[in-house]
Write a protein that holds these residues in place. Structure first.
Motif, PDB file in Angstrom:
ATOM      1  N   VAL A 106       0.862  -1.181   0.000  1.00 39.85           N
ATOM      2  CA  VAL A 106       0.000   0.000   0.000  1.00 39.85           C
ATOM      3  C   VAL A 106       0.901   1.235   0.000  1.00 39.85           C
ATOM      4  CG1 VAL A 106      -1.571   1.344   1.450  1.00 39.85           C
ATOM      5  CG2 VAL A 106      -1.943  -1.120   1.145  1.00 39.85           C
ATOM      6  N   LEU A 150      -4.697   1.140  -2.285  1.00 37.33           N
ATOM      7  CA  LEU A 150      -4.848   2.151  -1.241  1.00 37.33           C
ATOM      8  C   LEU A 150      -3.664   3.098  -1.277  1.00 37.33           C
ATOM      9  CD1 LEU A 150      -5.997   0.140   1.930  1.00 37.33           C
ATOM     10  CD2 LEU A 150      -7.265   2.007   0.865  1.00 37.33           C
ATOM     11  N   LEU A 166      -6.895   9.161   2.784  1.00 40.83           N
ATOM     12  CA  LEU A 166      -6.653   7.961   1.994  1.00 40.83           C
ATOM     13  C   LEU A 166      -7.472   7.983   0.713  1.00 40.83           C
ATOM     14  CD1 LEU A 166      -8.566   4.792   3.149  1.00 40.83           C
ATOM     15  CD2 LEU A 166      -9.119   7.052   4.053  1.00 40.83           C
ATOM     16  N   LEU A 168      -9.125   5.104  -1.949  1.00 48.87           N
ATOM     17  CA  LEU A 168      -9.473   3.691  -2.075  1.00 48.87           C
ATOM     18  C   LEU A 168      -9.949   3.377  -3.480  1.00 48.87           C
ATOM     19  CD1 LEU A 168     -10.431   0.846  -0.886  1.00 48.87           C
ATOM     20  CD2 LEU A 168     -12.636   2.000  -0.508  1.00 48.87           C
ATOM     21  N   LEU A 178     -14.770  -0.626   4.143  1.00 48.52           N
ATOM     22  CA  LEU A 178     -13.611   0.210   4.434  1.00 48.52           C
ATOM     23  C   LEU A 178     -13.519   0.507   5.921  1.00 48.52           C
ATOM     24  CD1 LEU A 178     -11.199   1.919   3.517  1.00 48.52           C
ATOM     25  CD2 LEU A 178     -12.802   3.827   3.188  1.00 48.52           C
TER      26      LEU A 178
END
Length: 465
Positions: A106, A150, A166, A168, A178
Motif C-alpha cells: 500500500v 490504497l 486515503l 481507495l 472500508l
C-alpha cells in the motif's frame, strides 16, 4: 511543497512538506493467489478511486508519539490479515477483475504541515480545497489495473493533531467494508495483535448465477445517449456542502403530509435535494430525471447470506424516474413517494438480478443522463475510526462527486461548531445552477406550513473551490 487554502471559512495559508512515498507491505508472508472480485464489486461505475479524510485533535497522552510512525507500523500488521489490499488488480476474460495478491504493498506518505487545527477554522467539512496537498497523487498510482489499491497520507500539524487521508479503489470495498479495515488498523495501532472482526473474502457469494437471469428492469443501467448535452461536465463546477441539523430537518418534515410522516430522514432529504437540484438545472419539462439511491443489501437476504467480516461491496443502485415537470410542479410528496418505493424494491432477488446483469451486459456504467446519485454513509461508522487519538473532528468523504461524474452526493454524519449533530451533504453543480439550488433550498426551509412561519436560515456552505 506548496501554499494552499484549507477551508473557505478560515482562509488559512499553510505549507505541507511530504516525505518520499513508500510501499508498506504485510509484516509477514501472505498467500500468493488470484482472488476474483464479486459481480457487484466488478461494475464500471465502481472503477474509480474515492478520497476520504480524517482530522484528529492532539491528545496529551500521545504527545510523544508520531502518528505517521504508529499508523505505518500498524498498517504492515493489519495487511497480514487484509493482504488483498497489498495486491494489484488484473483483468481476466470478459473484463472480470481479480486481485493478484502479490504483496506489493500500500502506498504511504508521511508529511508535516506548518499549521494548527485551530487555525484551520470551525467549518471542517467537504470540499477540502487543499486535498492535493493532504493526499498527494503519486504519479502512476491512480490506475485501476496494476496500481496500488490504497494510498494513505498522514500529515502532522503543529498542535500535535494530524490529518489521515486515503484514497481507495472502490471496486475493493464499500463504506462499511472500508470502515471494517480502518477499525482493524486503529486496533492494531493501539496494540492489538489481531482485529476484533476477522476479514472474510468470499466474494463468490455475490457472483452471478449460472446461468445468469435478469428479473428486474434495472432502469439505473439504461443505455441513454446524451443527445441534449445534459450531463454535467467538470469545468465550471461549484462544490458546496450543506448542513442539515434538527432545525432544518424539522422544517422539511413540516412540508410532508400526515400519511408520509413515517418517512426516514434519508428519504425526506433525498426527495428534497432531488427536487431542488432539478429546479436548479432547469431541464426540459419532459426530460426524465433519475434519482439513484445506493442501498446497503447486506440485510436484504433471507436467510442471511453475507457473513460478519465480509468487506466487499454489497450495495445496489435502484432508480426512480420522474419527468422534470412533475418534480418541479408537484409537492415534495411526489418525490418522496418515489424514493420510498424504490428503496422498498430491494430484495435478495434484486441483488442477484443485478449481479447477473453485470455479466450479461458487460458490466455497464450506471445511467448518467439526468441522474442524481445519493449515498447515505451516516451509519457506516466512518467518523468512529480511532488510531489512539480519539474520534476524528471530521471523518468521511473529502468531496462530492465520484470519479469523473459530479452528480453524486454523500450524506455524512457531522457535528457543527455549536455542538449540533446533523448531516452534511456535498453538492456539485454548475455555478449558475448552484445559485438557484441554494435559493430553492432556502425557500423550502422558510415556507409557511400549518401557519408556522419559519425564520430564514442561512445554510452552512463552503465556497467555490
Amino acid at each position: 511543497m506548496g501554499k494552499m487554502l484549507f477551508g473557505a471559512i478560515s482562509q488559512t495559508i499553510f505549507t505541507v512538506r511530504r516525505h518520499a512515498p513508500e510501499l508498506i507491505r504485510p509484516a509477514q508472508p501472505t498467500p500468493r493467489e488470484l482472488k476474483p472480485l464479486s459481480d457487484i464489486d466488478d461494475q464500471e461505475g465502481l472503477r474509480f478511486h474515492i478520497p476520504l479524510i480524517y482530522i484528529y485533535r492532539q491528545d496529551p497522552i500521545m504527545r510523544n508519539k508520531n502518528p505517521a510512525s504508529v499508523i505505518r507500523e500498524a498498517l504492515a500488521k493489519v495487511l497480514v490479515f487484509y493482504y488483498p489490499f497489498a495486491g494489484r488488480l488484473k483483468e481476466g476474460p470478459a473484463r472480470k477483475l481479480m486481485v493478484d495478491c502479490s504483496g506489493d504493498g500500500v502506498l504511504f506518505i508521511e508529511a508535516e504541515a506548518d499549521v494548527t487545527l485551530k487555525q484551520l477554522g470551525d467549518a471542517l467539512m467537504p470540499p477540502f480545497p487543499c486535498m492535493n496537498e493532504l493526499l498527494c497523487d503519486v504519479p502512476g498510482s491512480d490506475g485501476i489495473l496494476d496500481s496500488p489499491l490504497l494510498l494513505i497520507q498522514v500529515t502532522r500539524l503543529l498542535c500535535g493533531g494530524f490529518v489521515f487521508a486515503l484514497r481507495l479503489n472502490h471496486t475493493m470495498s464499500d463504506a462499511p467494508g472500508l470502515v471494517q479495515f480502518l477499525t482493524a488498523l486503529g486496533e492494531m495501532a493501539q496494540g492489538a495483535s489481531t482485529p476484533s472482526t476477522l476479514p472474510v473474502w468470499q466474494r463468490e457469494l455475490l457472483f452471478a448465477r449460472e446461468p445468469p437471469r435478469v428479473t428486474y428492469a434495472h432502469r439505473e443501467y439504461d443505455n441513454i445517449e446524451d443527445a441534449k448535452g445534459t450531463i454535467i461536465q467538470q469545468d465550471d463546477i461549484t462544490h458546496k456542502s450543506f448542513f442539515f441539523g434538527p432545525t432544518e430537518l424539522s422544517a422539511l418534515r413540516r412540508l410532508v403530509p400526515v400519511e408520509l410522516q413515517s418517512c426516514t430522514t434519508f428519504e425526506l432529504l433525498t426527495a428534497c435535494l432531488w427536487r431542488c437540484r432539478t429546479i436548479a438545472l432547469q431541464p426540459d419539462p419532459e426530460d426524465e430525471m433519475r434519482i439513484i439511491c445506493l442501498v446497503n443489501a447486506r440485510y436484504r437476504f433471507n436467510p442471511p447470506a453475507i457473513p460478519i467480516g465480509y468487506y466487499g461491496n454489497t450495495f445496489v443502485m435502484p432508480c426512480a424516474i420522474s419527468t422534470a415537470r412533475e418534480l418541479c410542479k408537484k409537492p415534495l410528496a411526489h418525490a418522496l413517494e418515489l424514493v420510498r418505493k424504490v428503496k422498498s424494491d430491494v430484495t435478495e432477488e434484486y441483488v442477484r438480478s443485478n449481479a447477473d446483469l453485470m455479466v450479461i451486459k458487460g458490466r455497464p456504467l450506471f445511467t448518467a443522463v439526468g441522474s442524481f446519485i445519493v449515498s447515505d454513509v451516516t451509519r457506516s461508522g466512518l467518523n468512529d475510526v480511532d488510531f489512539g487519538w480519539g474520534k476524528a473532528v471530521y471523518g468521511g468523504v473529502a468531496k462530492g462527486g465520484a470519479g469523473s461524474f459530479p452528480g453524486v452526493s454523500f450524506f455524512v454524519a457531522f457535528t457543527n461548531h455549536k455542538g449540533e449533530s446533523g448531516i452534511v451533504v456535498p453538492i456539485c453543480l454548475p455555478s449558475v445552477a448552484m445559485e438557484k439550488f441554494v435559493e430553492e433550498l432556502n425557500s423550502m426551509l422558510v415556507q409557511d406550513n400549518n401557519n408556522h412561519v419559519l425564520q430564514a436560515h442561512k445554510l452552512l456552505a463552503t465556497s467555490k473551490l
